[in-house]
Motif scaffolding. Structure first.
Motif, PDB file in Angstrom:
ATOM      1  N   SER A  17      38.685  44.589  39.814  1.00  0.00           N
ATOM      2  CA  SER A  17      40.191  43.581  40.574  1.00  0.00           C
ATOM      3  C   SER A  17      39.161  42.247  40.174  1.00  0.00           C
ATOM      4  O   SER A  17      38.593  41.829  39.914  1.00  0.00           O
ATOM      5  N   ARG A  19      42.007  38.699  40.130  1.00  0.00           N
ATOM      6  CA  ARG A  19      43.369  37.138  40.227  1.00  0.00           C
ATOM      7  C   ARG A  19      43.220  35.828  39.228  1.00  0.00           C
ATOM      8  O   ARG A  19      42.487  35.469  39.196  1.00  0.00           O
ATOM      9  N   GLN A  82      47.458  39.135  39.928  1.00  0.00           N
ATOM     10  CA  GLN A  82      46.358  40.288  40.353  1.00  0.00           C
ATOM     11  C   GLN A  82      46.424  41.379  40.069  1.00  0.00           C
ATOM     12  O   GLN A  82      46.953  42.550  39.387  1.00  0.00           O
TER      13      GLN A  82
END
Length: 124
Positions: A17, A19, A82
């Motif tokens: 991930s 952001r 995100q």
């Protein structure tokens, strides 16, 4: 002078991930729909996501729907992306853009201001 400055890009493994953030100055971001676009090497600029002025409406490309989430904080003149479950095909330079229209758009030509971009690289 209007400035959009992206940050948060980097190198991440597939499944990871990131952001992204976009800080706006020289404009009141609550008067603009804000979008994210990306451009991979040798390809055109591709729509990723857009959020309305109030944040009440969003739209995503089919390729990122369910994995990416766009949000904004008008008090901070900022918009975020995100990105979860990243894939190697998400590798690109990601751009933040501002659109003064009352309607959200997926067309990059509709956008008035652009940031310089931040590189996202997803390794397999």
């Amino acid at each position: 002078q209007v400035q959009l400055v992206e940050s948060g890009g980097g190198l991440v493994q597939a499944g990871g991930s990131l952001r992204l953030s976009c800080a706006a100055s020289g404009l009141t971001s609550s008067r603009y729909a804000m979008g994210w676009f990306r451009q991979a090497p040798g390809k055109g600029r591709e729509f990723v996501a857009v959020i309305s002025r109030s944040g009440g409406s969003t739209s995503y490309s089919d390729s990122v729907k369910g994995r990416f989430t766009i949000s904004r904080d008008n008090a901070k003149n900022a918009v975020y992306l995100q990105m979860n479950s990243l894939k190697p095909e998400d590798t690109a330079v990601y751009y933040c853009a501002a659109e003064s229209s009352a309607f959200i758009s997926r067309m990059y030509k509709e956008y008035d201001y652009w940031g310089q971009g931040t590189q996202v690289t997803v390794s397999s």
